[in-house]
Design an enzyme around this catalytic site. Structure first.
Site, PDB file in Angstrom:
ATOM      1  N   LEU A 185     -57.752 -87.710  32.670  1.00 58.54           N
ATOM      2  CA  LEU A 185     -58.670 -87.258  31.631  1.00 58.54           C
ATOM      3  C   LEU A 185     -57.870 -86.559  30.531  1.00 58.54           C
ATOM      4  CD1 LEU A 185     -61.667 -85.945  33.782  1.00 58.54           C
ATOM      5  CD2 LEU A 185     -61.030 -88.276  33.137  1.00 58.54           C
TER       6      LEU A 185
ATOM      7  N   THR B  85     -66.837 -83.909  32.439  1.00 55.64           N
ATOM      8  CA  THR B  85     -65.833 -84.632  33.227  1.00 55.64           C
ATOM      9  C   THR B  85     -66.421 -85.854  33.924  1.00 55.64           C
ATOM     10  OG1 THR B  85     -66.246 -83.041  35.010  1.00 55.64           O
ATOM     11  CG2 THR B  85     -64.342 -82.635  33.591  1.00 55.64           C
TER      12      THR B  85
ATOM     13  N   GLU C 297     -70.434 -74.732  39.746  1.00 56.48           N
ATOM     14  CA  GLU C 297     -69.724 -74.209  38.584  1.00 56.48           C
ATOM     15  C   GLU C 297     -70.054 -72.736  38.367  1.00 56.48           C
ATOM     16  OE1 GLU C 297     -67.405 -75.747  36.952  1.00 56.48           O
ATOM     17  OE2 GLU C 297     -67.670 -77.633  38.034  1.00 56.48           O
TER      18      GLU C 297
ATOM     19  N   HIS D 109      -8.366 -77.157  17.224  1.00 58.58           N
ATOM     20  CA  HIS D 109      -9.252 -76.479  16.299  1.00 58.58           C
ATOM     21  C   HIS D 109      -9.399 -77.245  14.987  1.00 58.58           C
ATOM     22  CE1 HIS D 109      -5.482 -74.038  17.122  1.00 58.58           C
ATOM     23  NE2 HIS D 109      -5.105 -74.897  16.211  1.00 58.58           N
TER      24      HIS D 109
ATOM     25  N   TYR E 277     -11.871 -83.391  12.782  1.00 58.02           N
ATOM     26  CA  TYR E 277     -12.901 -84.410  12.967  1.00 58.02           C
ATOM     27  C   TYR E 277     -12.235 -85.679  13.468  1.00 58.02           C
ATOM     28  CZ  TYR E 277     -16.209 -88.121  12.184  1.00 58.02           C
ATOM     29  OH  TYR E 277     -17.023 -89.208  12.375  1.00 58.02           O
TER      30      TYR E 277
ATOM     31  N   ASN F 288      -1.065 -84.610  20.549  1.00 56.49           N
ATOM     32  CA  ASN F 288      -1.423 -83.327  19.947  1.00 56.49           C
ATOM     33  C   ASN F 288      -2.001 -83.575  18.555  1.00 56.49           C
ATOM     34  OD1 ASN F 288      -1.046 -80.179  19.931  1.00 56.49           O
ATOM     35  ND2 ASN F 288      -0.407 -80.905  17.920  1.00 56.49           N
TER      36      ASN F 288
ATOM     37  N   ASN G 185     -12.908 -92.402   8.634  1.00 57.68           N
ATOM     38  CA  ASN G 185     -13.387 -93.636   9.252  1.00 57.68           C
ATOM     39  C   ASN G 185     -14.382 -94.416   8.408  1.00 57.68           C
ATOM     40  OD1 ASN G 185     -15.188 -91.509   9.603  1.00 57.68           O
ATOM     41  ND2 ASN G 185     -16.057 -92.353  11.477  1.00 57.68           N
ATOM     42  N   TYR G 186     -14.867 -93.866   7.320  1.00 58.16           N
ATOM     43  CA  TYR G 186     -15.964 -94.492   6.574  1.00 58.16           C
ATOM     44  C   TYR G 186     -15.525 -94.768   5.141  1.00 58.16           C
ATOM     45  CZ  TYR G 186     -20.770 -95.043   4.801  1.00 58.16           C
ATOM     46  OH  TYR G 186     -21.932 -95.523   4.227  1.00 58.16           O
TER      47      TYR G 186
END
Length: 460
Positions: free
Chosen positions: A8, A79, A157, A366, A369, A380, A389-390
Site C-alpha cells: 500500500l 486500507t 481501531e 600530493h 591529477y 614516483n 588527457n583531454y
C-alpha cells in the site's frame, strides 16, 4: 501456491510537508517503498501489486523499471479499499502478503516467521506489544486463564474502541498474510460504518473469526520494524534506527567502529576481520573491505573494493575504485571511477585519480591529477604533476612504465608513453614519447639579471 505481495503506497503524506509522495522519502538514500519492495523479493514474492495514488508520475519515475503491477487507488477510502483495488490481480490459490510502503524497516526474518505462522486456509497477522499503544488498533482476543493467549477474534481501531479495549497493549501492525480466495470474499463485505468513515482492512479479522477460520499471530524481534514515518521527525528516527542496525551488523562481522552512532551506511557493506572505521564515515552502494583495513574520519566510500591491510586516510573520497593489498589513499585524496591502486601503492593529499592504474609501490604524494593513465611499478609522481588527457573533444592515454621518476610540476600531454627508468625534470611539459632511462628536461633555461630593481609602491 504463489506468494502475491500487496504494498500500500497511495498516501500523500501531508505531514511531511513535501511535494514528494510519502513513500519516496528516503532511508539511507533509498526510498521507503524501495526498502519494502526489496524485502518482498527476499521472501520469495511471485508478484508484487503496488497500490498507488498521489504522485503517480514521481513514483513511476522512481520505480518504473521494476517488475511491479501498478494498481491505482483513485480515492483514499481506507486500507480495505486500497487492498480491494488489487483484488482483480489476486488468484484464489494465492497467499497474499500485505505490506506498507511507509514501513521500511520490516525484516525478511520477520515476514518469514509470519508466513510460517499462517494456518492452512487461515490468517496470520503481525502484532506487537507496546507500553503505550495510543493511536493503534488493538488485538481483541477471547478471555483465557493464566499466561495462555486467547484466540484472536478481531481488531478494534483506537477511535472505535471501548474504555476496556483501550487497555489492551497488543496492537495491530497492519501486516498480514491471507488466503486469496477468502480475502476477496471478506473485502466484498467491508463497510465504512465507523468513526473514520473508511473501509478498514482490519475488519476482515472479525469476519475470519465469524467464519471459523484459524487466526495466528507472529511478532517482530523489535517494534521499530513496524513503525512508519508520517513526518520528518519520524523519518529521522527511522534513519537512526536503520543506521544503528547496520552498524551492529558490521561490528558483529568483525569491524571496530570508533563510534557506532557516527557512521552512515547507504548500501551494502561487507567487512573482513579487524577492520577499523573512524567517525563520520559514509558508505554508499556496494563496498567491500578486506581484513585489517583502516578507514579514517570523514571518508566517503562509494562502490569500491578495498583489499587487506589497505588504508583510507581521513576525508578521502573513494568512488568506483579498487585498492590492492596495503595500498593507501589520503588524506584528502579523491579516487574516481576506474581508479585502481596496486599493492603498496600510495596516493596522497589532494591527488585525484580517474580511470587510471597505479602500479605496485608507485606513489603520488600530493597535488596531482592522474587521469586516463597506466602507471607501472615503482614510479614516483612529483607534486603538481598533471596528465593532460583531454584535447577538447577526446580523452587520450598516458603510459608511464616501471621505475620512472616524474619531477614536480610536470605536464604529460597525452597520448604519450614514458618508458622504463626515465626521469622527467621538474617543470617539464612532455609532448613526445620518452625512451628508456632517458633524462628529459623541457623547461626554459634559467637567466640571471644583475642590477635589477624590484618596483616600489608609489606614495599617494
Amino acid at each position: 501456491m504463489a506468494l502475491n505481495v500487496v504494498i500500500l503506497a497511495a498516501g500523500k503524506g501531508t505531514r511531511m510537508r513535501s511535494d514528494l509522495p510519502k513513500v519516496l522519502h528516503p532511508i539511507a538514500h533509498k526510498s521507503m517503498v524501495q526498502h519494502v519492495i526489496d524485502t518482498a523479493h527476499k521472501v520469495g514474492s511471485d508478484a508484487i501489486q503496488l497500490v498507488y495514488g498521489y504522485g503517480a508520475d514521481k513514483l513511476q519515475a522512481s520505480l518504473g523499471e521494476q517488475q511491479l503491477n501498478w494498481v491505482l487507488q483513485a480515492e483514499q477510502l481506507g486500507t480495505g479499499h486500497a487492498v480491494a483495488q488489487a483484488s482483480p490481480h489476486i488468484a484464489d490459490n494465492d497467499t497474499v502478503l500485505i505490506l506498507y510502503g511507509d514501513v521500511p524497516l520490516i525484516q525478511q526474518s520477520t515476514l518469514e516467521a509470519l508466513l510460517a505462522a499462517l494456518p492452512e486456509n487461515g490468517v496470520a497477522i503481525l502484532t506487537v506489544n507496546l507500553a503505550d499503544p495510543m493511536g493503534y488498533g488493538r488485538i481483541v482476543r477471547t478471555p483465557c486463564k493464566g499466561q495462555e493467549q486467547g484466540k484472536v477474534v478481531g481488531i478494534i481501531e483506537q477511535k472505535d474502541a471501548t474504555a476496556e479495549q483501550l487497555l489492551i497493549n497488543e496492537i495491530n501492525t497492519g501486516i498480514m498474510a491471507v488466503p486469496g480466495k477468502q480475502l476477496k470474499i471478506w473485502l466484498s463485505r467491508l463497510s465504512n460504518n465507523n468513526a473514520q468513515g473508511e473501509y478498514y482492512l482490519t475488519d476482515i479479522i472479525a469476519m475470519a473469526h465469524a467464519d471459523g477460520v484459524a487466526i495466528d499471530t507472529a511478532q517482530p524481534q523489535s517494534a521499530i520494524e513496524v513503525e512508519g514515518a508520517n513526518n520528518r521527525v519520524q523519518l529521522a528516527q527511522l534513519e537512526r534506527a536503520y543506521q544503528a542496525r547496520e552498524a551492529e551488523k558490521l561490528m558483529l562481522a568483525g569491524a571496530n567502529l570508533r563510534d557506532p552512532s557516527r557512521i552512515d551506511i547507504r548500501g551494502d557493506v561487507t567487512v573482513g576481520m579487524d577492520v577499523m572505521i573512524d567517525i563520520n564515515v559514509i558508505f554508499e552502494g556496494k563496498v567491500t573491505l578486506g581484513n585489517n583495513v583502516t578507514i579514517g574520519a570523514g571518508a566517503i566510500l562509494i562502490d569500491c573494493e578495498i583489499a587487506d591491510n589497505a588504508e583510507i586516510k581521513p576525508y578521502s573520497i573513494i568512488e568506483g575504485a579498487k585498492l590492492g593489498v596495503a595500498a593507501s589513499a589520503g588524506p584528502f585524496a579523491r579516487l574516481r571511477p576506474g581508479a585502481e591502486l596496486k599493492q603498496d601503492a600510495h596516493i596522497g593529499n589532494f591527488v585525484e585519480v580517474k580511470k587510471a592504474v597505479i602500479g605496485v609501490g608507485s606513489k603520488a604524494g600530493h597535488l596531482a591529477y592522474l587521469g586516463d593513465a597506466v602507471i607501472g611499478d615503482g614510479v614516483n609522481i612529483g607534486a603538481g604533476t598533471i596528465t593532460c588527457n583531454y584535447d577538447g573533444a577526446n580523452k587520450h592515454l598516458t603510459v608511464i612504465e616501471d621505475n620512472v621518476f616524474v619531477g614536480s610540476d610536470t605536464q604529460l600531454v597525452a597520448p604519450v608513453t614514458i618508458s622504463k627508468g626515465a626521469t622527467l625534470g621538474a617543470g617539464s611539459t612532455i609532448t613526445r614519447d620518452v625512451g628508456e632511462n632517458e633524462l628529459v628536461i623541457t623547461r626554459v633555461k634559467q637567466k640571471h639579471l644583475t642590477g635589477w630593481q624590484r618596483p616600489v609602491k608609489i606614495k599617494k
